[in-house]
Write an enzyme that holds these catalytic residues in place. Structure first.
Site, short mmCIF file in Angstrom:
data_model
loop_
_atom_site.label_atom_id
_atom_site.label_comp_id
_atom_site.label_asym_id
_atom_site.label_seq_id
_atom_site.Cartn_x
_atom_site.Cartn_y
_atom_site.Cartn_z
N HIS A 25 0.83 -1.21 0.00
CA HIS A 25 0.00 0.00 0.00
C HIS A 25 0.85 1.26 0.00
CE1 HIS A 25 0.33 1.00 4.40
NE2 HIS A 25 0.41 -0.31 4.56
N ASP A 62 6.31 1.99 6.69
CA ASP A 62 5.07 1.24 6.53
C ASP A 62 4.16 2.07 5.62
OD1 ASP A 62 2.59 0.02 6.79
OD2 ASP A 62 2.32 0.61 8.89
N GLU A 73 -5.02 1.37 2.97
CA GLU A 73 -4.81 0.29 3.93
C GLU A 73 -4.84 0.80 5.36
OE1 GLU A 73 -2.74 -2.49 6.59
OE2 GLU A 73 -2.18 -0.42 6.10
N GLU A 74 -4.29 1.99 5.60
CA GLU A 74 -4.19 2.49 6.97
C GLU A 74 -5.54 2.77 7.61
OE1 GLU A 74 -1.70 2.24 8.65
OE2 GLU A 74 0.09 2.39 7.40
N ASP A 103 4.18 -6.06 4.00
CA ASP A 103 3.95 -4.96 4.93
C ASP A 103 4.95 -5.05 6.06
OD1 ASP A 103 2.69 -2.74 6.17
OD2 ASP A 103 0.73 -3.41 5.47
N HIS A 152 4.53 2.51 13.33
CA HIS A 152 3.60 3.64 13.40
C HIS A 152 4.14 4.77 14.27
CE1 HIS A 152 -0.42 1.83 11.81
NE2 HIS A 152 0.61 1.50 11.06
#
Length: 389
Positions: free
Chosen positions: A72, A189, A223-224, A244, A324
């Site tokens: 993504h 990410d 995706e997030e 990922d 994250h």
């Protein structure tokens, strides 16, 4: 050995370029255009969905059962929740991430009249004013605000600048590529995953390799926020492998080196046969790997299955420290996953039954070991022709 040599200089250069393109979920047009251009440079055509998901197909000797590899392009970010009386901005996050990592971040606000720069600060940012209260205030999105680098001392000033509720805020990645192979940045990410797929595609094209079946390289844009690959797959796809981040840290088996193969995430176990195939490919191709289970995590694979796609799904990851947050990975993991991708793309398809959505018989259906005898050759009757995807 089936794995191909990966151009790591190309992988790093593509990753650096992607990191410097802001792309929080909902604001991905620019990075979608960049990925499309890179696919063209590699000599492949693509399809673009209405909202910007990308599908590039590497043609195989047969069209079905097609495979898909997914990463993504969207990242975490924020939106303007409220124009505050002091001329600053209250924020809400895009995706799930802690305001603890937002404090001190430089950011760009994409407003109606253009982009503005700013800094996300705690409400009590100066020790000269608040003394020890700067360390005792709570952590959370209600306790930070974005200071805009423009003359803005009231909501009226912000409106005059063209800033309003709902505007997208992109967080600076601040990437560092170290000589020892470590890469430190926000938004690894999943821009690391995107760079991996492009590097693997480059290796396959350079080799002139043709997979046994059509292989779809899919790049999703949400995706997030949980949408991911829910509406990005073609009907012929029978198995998907998402690329990922893996979560390194206490209680986890992920690593910043090698491939981390996810056995399950919060939606449940990944496909038994596809996951075992990826493990065997690592072993057969001398690719370092480890397995892990993610309890508070879902990926493009999970979103596709939850959306109702009847596909075999797996997840391979590069270990990230402080996911994250301010993330760190190593080039060894990126290269290892790209090698595994090439080995998977060139591997044979054993479950031919997967070419059709349904079958009127169990002939060719897969088998899972049930007892010790069944795992020892010669002690049971030969199964129907089946294996892994």
């Amino acid at each position: 050995m089936q794995r191909l040599t990966i151009d790591t200089a190309y992988l790093a250069a593509v990753l650096a370029r992607l990191l410097n393109i802001p792309s929080p979920t909902g604001y991905t047009d620019t990075i979608v255009r960049e990925v499309c251009l890179e696919i063209e440079r590699l000599g492949l055509s693509y399809e673009l969905t209405r909202r910007g998901a990308i599908r590039a197909v590497l043609p195989g000797r047969e069209s079905k059962p097609a495979r898909a590899l997914i990463a993504h392009v969207d990242t975490l970010g924020a939106q303007v929740k409220r124009l505050k009386e002091n001329g600053r901005l209250e924020l809400v996050p895009i995706g799930t991430w802690s305001a603890r990592f937002a404090e001190g971040a430089r950011a760009t606000i994409f407003a109606e009249k253009g982009a503005y720069r700013g800094t996300i600060l705690p409400l009590k940012a100066s020790g000269h004013i608040f003394n020890d209260e700067v360390d005792s205030q709570p952590t959370g999105w209600p306790y930070v605000e974005l200071r805009v680098d423009a003359l803005a001392r009231s909501p009226r000033d912000l409106v005059h600048l063209g800033i309003d509720v709902g505007d997208t805020v992109a967080i600076d990645p601040q990437p560092e590529f170290l000589h020892n192979g470590f890469i430190v940045s926000r938004h690894l990410d999943d821009k690391g995953g995107v760079a991996i797929l492009l590097a693997a595609l480059k290796a396959l094209k350079a080799e002139g390799a043709q997979p046994e079946v059509d292989t779809h390289f899919v790049f999703t844009i949400a995706e997030e926020t949980g949408v991911g690959a829910s509406a990005a797959l073609a009907n012929d796809v029978a198995s998907i492998v998402a690329i990922d981040n893996g979560t390194t840290g206490p209680g986890q088996n992920s690593d910043e080196f090698g491939v981390t193969i996810a056995m399950a995430d919060q939606t449940g176990p990944f496909d038994f046969h596809l996951t075992q195939k990826l493990v065997r490919l690592c072993r057969d191709n001398d690719i370092r790997y480890q397995k892990d289970i993610f309890r508070f995590y879902r990926s493009d694979s999970a979103s596709a299955v939850v959306a109702g796609h009847d596909v075999r799904a797996a997840l391979i990851t590069f270990g990230i420290d402080a996911s994250h947050g301010y993330e760190r990975i190593h080039m060894h993991a990126l290269r290892s996953i790209a090698e595994l991708v090439t080995a998977y793309v060139l591997s044979p398809v054993e479950i031919r039954r997967d070419a059709e959505e349904t079958s009127p018989t169990v002939r060719g259906f897969t088998r899972q070991p049930m007892d010790e005898a069944e795992q020892q050759p010669g002690l049971v009757d030969a199964p129907d022709p089946a294996g892994d995807p």
